[in-house]
Design a protein around this motif. Structure first.
Motif, PDB file in Angstrom:
ATOM      1  N   THR A  13     -10.698  -3.668  -4.020  1.00  0.00           N
ATOM      2  CA  THR A  13     -11.849  -4.423  -3.526  1.00  0.00           C
ATOM      3  C   THR A  13     -11.389  -5.528  -2.595  1.00  0.00           C
ATOM      4  OG1 THR A  13     -11.835  -5.912  -5.446  1.00  0.00           O
ATOM      5  CG2 THR A  13     -13.261  -3.969  -5.569  1.00  0.00           C
ATOM      6  N   CYS A  14     -12.208  -5.804  -1.601  1.00  0.00           N
ATOM      7  CA  CYS A  14     -11.981  -6.909  -0.665  1.00  0.00           C
ATOM      8  C   CYS A  14     -13.203  -7.817  -0.753  1.00  0.00           C
ATOM      9  CB  CYS A  14     -11.809  -6.365   0.750  1.00  0.00           C
ATOM     10  SG  CYS A  14     -11.621  -7.642   2.016  1.00  0.00           S
ATOM     11  N   HIS A  15     -13.008  -9.024  -1.307  1.00  0.00           N
ATOM     12  CA  HIS A  15     -14.129  -9.929  -1.557  1.00  0.00           C
ATOM     13  C   HIS A  15     -15.201  -9.193  -2.369  1.00  0.00           C
ATOM     14  CE1 HIS A  15     -12.740 -13.241   1.072  1.00  0.00           C
ATOM     15  NE2 HIS A  15     -12.195 -12.260   1.775  1.00  0.00           N
ATOM     16  N   THR A  16     -14.762  -8.478  -3.381  1.00  0.00           N
ATOM     17  CA  THR A  16     -15.567  -7.704  -4.346  1.00  0.00           C
ATOM     18  C   THR A  16     -16.176  -6.426  -3.761  1.00  0.00           C
ATOM     19  OG1 THR A  16     -17.726  -8.788  -4.028  1.00  0.00           O
ATOM     20  CG2 THR A  16     -16.168  -9.867  -5.538  1.00  0.00           C
ATOM     21  N   ASN A  17     -15.932  -6.136  -2.475  1.00  0.00           N
ATOM     22  CA  ASN A  17     -16.454  -4.914  -1.864  1.00  0.00           C
ATOM     23  C   ASN A  17     -15.447  -3.782  -2.035  1.00  0.00           C
ATOM     24  OD1 ASN A  17     -18.952  -5.939  -0.244  1.00  0.00           O
ATOM     25  ND2 ASN A  17     -17.320  -7.379   0.283  1.00  0.00           N
ATOM     26  N   PRO A  18     -15.872  -2.627  -2.569  1.00  0.00           N
ATOM     27  CA  PRO A  18     -14.927  -1.527  -2.785  1.00  0.00           C
ATOM     28  C   PRO A  18     -14.413  -0.931  -1.481  1.00  0.00           C
ATOM     29  CG  PRO A  18     -17.178  -0.819  -3.233  1.00  0.00           C
ATOM     30  CD  PRO A  18     -17.244  -2.296  -3.016  1.00  0.00           C
ATOM     31  N   ILE A  19     -13.115  -0.645  -1.459  1.00  0.00           N
ATOM     32  CA  ILE A  19     -12.445  -0.070  -0.298  1.00  0.00           C
ATOM     33  C   ILE A  19     -11.817   1.259  -0.713  1.00  0.00           C
ATOM     34  CG2 ILE A  19     -10.706  -0.435   1.500  1.00  0.00           C
ATOM     35  CD1 ILE A  19     -12.875  -2.543   1.561  1.00  0.00           C
ATOM     36  N   MET A  20     -12.099   2.322   0.025  1.00  0.00           N
ATOM     37  CA  MET A  20     -11.541   3.631  -0.275  1.00  0.00           C
ATOM     38  C   MET A  20     -10.233   3.827   0.486  1.00  0.00           C
ATOM     39  SD  MET A  20     -13.725   4.649  -2.417  1.00  0.00           S
ATOM     40  CE  MET A  20     -12.903   6.215  -2.674  1.00  0.00           C
ATOM     41  N   LEU A  21      -9.129   3.966  -0.252  1.00  0.00           N
ATOM     42  CA  LEU A  21      -7.817   4.188   0.354  1.00  0.00           C
ATOM     43  C   LEU A  21      -7.254   5.533  -0.075  1.00  0.00           C
ATOM     44  CD1 LEU A  21      -6.032   0.725  -0.185  1.00  0.00           C
ATOM     45  CD2 LEU A  21      -7.359   1.479   1.798  1.00  0.00           C
ATOM     46  N   THR A  22      -6.444   6.128   0.793  1.00  0.00           N
ATOM     47  CA  THR A  22      -5.696   7.315   0.396  1.00  0.00           C
ATOM     48  C   THR A  22      -4.576   6.882  -0.549  1.00  0.00           C
ATOM     49  OG1 THR A  22      -4.078   7.174   2.187  1.00  0.00           O
ATOM     50  CG2 THR A  22      -6.146   8.328   2.668  1.00  0.00           C
ATOM     51  N   GLY A  23      -3.939   7.858  -1.202  1.00  0.00           N
ATOM     52  CA  GLY A  23      -2.837   7.543  -2.102  1.00  0.00           C
ATOM     53  C   GLY A  23      -1.701   6.833  -1.397  1.00  0.00           C
ATOM     54  N   THR A  24      -1.390   7.264  -0.184  1.00  0.00           N
ATOM     55  CA  THR A  24      -0.310   6.641   0.582  1.00  0.00           C
ATOM     56  C   THR A  24      -0.665   5.210   0.951  1.00  0.00           C
ATOM     57  OG1 THR A  24       0.342   8.786   1.476  1.00  0.00           O
ATOM     58  CG2 THR A  24       1.127   6.838   2.650  1.00  0.00           C
ATOM     59  N   GLU A  25      -1.888   4.997   1.410  1.00  0.00           N
ATOM     60  CA  GLU A  25      -2.329   3.649   1.760  1.00  0.00           C
ATOM     61  C   GLU A  25      -2.299   2.739   0.537  1.00  0.00           C
ATOM     62  OE1 GLU A  25      -5.390   5.416   5.162  1.00  0.00           O
ATOM     63  OE2 GLU A  25      -6.187   4.508   3.333  1.00  0.00           O
ATOM     64  N   TYR A  26      -2.706   3.274  -0.599  1.00  0.00           N
ATOM     65  CA  TYR A  26      -2.719   2.496  -1.840  1.00  0.00           C
ATOM     66  C   TYR A  26      -1.313   2.035  -2.214  1.00  0.00           C
ATOM     67  CZ  TYR A  26      -3.798   1.205  -6.683  1.00  0.00           C
ATOM     68  OH  TYR A  26      -3.944   0.523  -7.864  1.00  0.00           O
ATOM     69  N   GLN A  27      -0.332   2.936  -2.088  1.00  0.00           N
ATOM     70  CA  GLN A  27       1.038   2.580  -2.429  1.00  0.00           C
ATOM     71  C   GLN A  27       1.617   1.535  -1.477  1.00  0.00           C
ATOM     72  OE1 GLN A  27       0.953   3.739  -5.658  1.00  0.00           O
ATOM     73  NE2 GLN A  27       3.130   3.734  -5.278  1.00  0.00           N
ATOM     74  N   ILE A  28       1.307   1.673  -0.198  1.00  0.00           N
ATOM     75  CA  ILE A  28       1.772   0.684   0.782  1.00  0.00           C
ATOM     76  C   ILE A  28       1.172  -0.682   0.468  1.00  0.00           C
ATOM     77  CG2 ILE A  28       1.592  -0.035   3.209  1.00  0.00           C
ATOM     78  CD1 ILE A  28       1.860   2.918   3.972  1.00  0.00           C
ATOM     79  N   LEU A  29      -0.130  -0.707   0.222  1.00  0.00           N
ATOM     80  CA  LEU A  29      -0.792  -1.983  -0.082  1.00  0.00           C
ATOM     81  C   LEU A  29      -0.233  -2.597  -1.361  1.00  0.00           C
ATOM     82  CD1 LEU A  29      -2.963  -4.057   0.638  1.00  0.00           C
ATOM     83  CD2 LEU A  29      -4.608  -2.677  -0.684  1.00  0.00           C
ATOM     84  N   THR A  30       0.034  -1.773  -2.365  1.00  0.00           N
ATOM     85  CA  THR A  30       0.603  -2.276  -3.618  1.00  0.00           C
ATOM     86  C   THR A  30       1.934  -2.977  -3.376  1.00  0.00           C
ATOM     87  OG1 THR A  30      -0.470  -0.540  -4.945  1.00  0.00           O
ATOM     88  CG2 THR A  30       1.436  -1.642  -5.911  1.00  0.00           C
ATOM     89  N   ASP A  43     -11.648  -4.642   7.590  1.00  0.00           N
ATOM     90  CA  ASP A  43     -12.317  -5.410   8.643  1.00  0.00           C
ATOM     91  C   ASP A  43     -13.773  -5.767   8.359  1.00  0.00           C
ATOM     92  OD1 ASP A  43     -10.144  -5.820  10.229  1.00  0.00           O
ATOM     93  OD2 ASP A  43     -10.545  -4.159  11.609  1.00  0.00           O
ATOM     94  N   PRO A  44     -14.594  -4.842   7.855  1.00  0.00           N
ATOM     95  CA  PRO A  44     -16.008  -5.214   7.656  1.00  0.00           C
ATOM     96  C   PRO A  44     -16.219  -6.317   6.625  1.00  0.00           C
ATOM     97  CG  PRO A  44     -15.723  -2.818   7.636  1.00  0.00           C
ATOM     98  CD  PRO A  44     -14.350  -3.420   7.553  1.00  0.00           C
ATOM     99  N   TYR A  45     -15.224  -6.568   5.787  1.00  0.00           N
ATOM    100  CA  TYR A  45     -15.410  -7.500   4.665  1.00  0.00           C
ATOM    101  C   TYR A  45     -14.494  -8.720   4.732  1.00  0.00           C
ATOM    102  CZ  TYR A  45     -17.195  -3.003   3.120  1.00  0.00           C
ATOM    103  OH  TYR A  45     -17.841  -1.804   3.061  1.00  0.00           O
ATOM    104  N   CYS A  46     -13.518  -8.699   5.630  1.00  0.00           N
ATOM    105  CA  CYS A  46     -12.531  -9.786   5.683  1.00  0.00           C
ATOM    106  C   CYS A  46     -12.621 -10.499   7.020  1.00  0.00           C
ATOM    107  CB  CYS A  46     -11.116  -9.253   5.482  1.00  0.00           C
ATOM    108  SG  CYS A  46     -10.871  -8.420   3.900  1.00  0.00           S
ATOM    109  N   ALA A  47     -12.949 -11.761   6.977  1.00  0.00           N
ATOM    110  CA  ALA A  47     -13.069 -12.534   8.206  1.00  0.00           C
ATOM    111  C   ALA A  47     -11.711 -12.973   8.740  1.00  0.00           C
ATOM    112  CB  ALA A  47     -13.948 -13.759   7.973  1.00  0.00           C
ATOM    113  N   ILE A  48     -10.714 -13.021   7.846  1.00  0.00           N
ATOM    114  CA  ILE A  48      -9.384 -13.464   8.267  1.00  0.00           C
ATOM    115  C   ILE A  48      -8.359 -12.373   8.008  1.00  0.00           C
ATOM    116  CG2 ILE A  48      -9.901 -15.906   7.889  1.00  0.00           C
ATOM    117  CD1 ILE A  48      -8.355 -15.719   5.268  1.00  0.00           C
ATOM    118  N   GLU A  49      -7.239 -12.468   8.703  1.00  0.00           N
ATOM    119  CA  GLU A  49      -6.174 -11.472   8.604  1.00  0.00           C
ATOM    120  C   GLU A  49      -5.543 -11.465   7.213  1.00  0.00           C
ATOM    121  OE1 GLU A  49      -2.746 -12.439  10.962  1.00  0.00           O
ATOM    122  OE2 GLU A  49      -2.310 -10.317  11.367  1.00  0.00           O
ATOM    123  N   LYS A  50      -5.275 -10.282   6.691  1.00  0.00           N
ATOM    124  CA  LYS A  50      -4.616 -10.138   5.393  1.00  0.00           C
ATOM    125  C   LYS A  50      -3.171  -9.672   5.555  1.00  0.00           C
ATOM    126  CE  LYS A  50      -8.500 -10.963   3.167  1.00  0.00           C
ATOM    127  NZ  LYS A  50      -8.731 -12.194   2.376  1.00  0.00           N
TER     128      LYS A  50
END
Length: 238
Positions: A154-171, A214-221
């Motif tokens: 979630t980004c600011h409580t909004n659910p974000i759909m990630l692929t498995g690869t994207e999820y691992q990178i973000l983790t 992008d739709p939920y985050c006003a600043i860079e993460k």
């Protein structure tokens, strides 16, 4: 131990026959479809551990299949692209493929890519099991939350759909927030290979994550540190 199920969607009958025989020797069960439409229907109908998806096919091409499957489809997808066609590689990753392999390829390289993807899935499964037992169930940094029990981001409580690869990178980036993580490190840990020259896989996956935020985050993460890698900004932790 149950054998892993692979769906091969490719109109090359000769290649399909060779891969079915080879992967069977490696302990996999492979089902084949020879056009994009029948492959899409079988992908929805049956459960697979991995999909091998060609680009150029009749009825629906590989990109159209990816679009139709959508971001909520959880089975990892390895794109089979034309050798040297970087546009196909990038486009496939942007549409949600986990990785790509250029034709013609050596059968051992294909096997290595398959094992790398399945290892990533196993890591996610282990994280889910640990989370269900109350071990490190959530990770929250800068208003981004990973829930390892549900694999919901979630980004600011909004659910974000990630692929498995994207999820691992973000983790990895979030676990090391405030630290620069080299692209080669991400490639080795997530894709199980060294970063090759001109390989944009990690860049595209990070770009996908940013686009979904992008739709939920006003600043860079996630900040790009030129010549060094990526940095997940700490911001306000909770």
């Amino acid at each position: 131990m149950n054998k892993k199920q692979i769906l091969l969607i490719d109109d090359d009958h000769e290649l399909a026959e060779l891969l079915v025989d080879y992967l069977a020797q490696q302990g996999f069960i492979v089902q084949c479809c020879f056009d994009g439409q029948s492959g899409l229907e079988l992908a929805y109908k049956s459960k697979f551990d991995l999909i091998l998806l060609d680009v150029m096919m009749p009825k629906l091409n590989g990109f159209e299949v990816l679009k139709a499957l959508g971001s909520e489809y959880k089975t990892p997808i390895l794109m089979l692209t034309a050798k040297g066609d970087n546009n196909d590689k990038v486009r496939g990753l942007e549409l949600g493929a986990d990785d790509y392999l250029a034709k013609p390829f050596h059968h051992q390289e294909l096997l290595a890519r398959i094992h790398a993807i399945l290892r990533r899935i196993n890591i996610v499964t282990q994280q889910n099991q640990q989370a269900l037992h109350g071990e490190n169930s959530t990770l929250t940094v800068n208003n981004i939350e990973l829930n390892h029990a549900t694999r919901i981001v979630t980004c600011h409580t909004n659910p974000i759909m990630l692929t498995g690869t994207e999820y691992q990178i973000l983790t990895i980036l979030m676990e090391h927030h405030g630290q620069i993580i080299a692209k080669d490190t991400l490639s080795k840990q997530v894709l199980s290979r060294k970063l090759a020259p001109f390989d944009r896989s990690i860049d595209v996956h990070v770009s996908n994550i940013r686009r979904k935020f992008d739709p939920y985050c006003a600043i860079e993460k996630i900040k790009t540190v030129r010549g060094a890698g990526y940095l997940f900004l700490t911001g306000e932790s909770s």
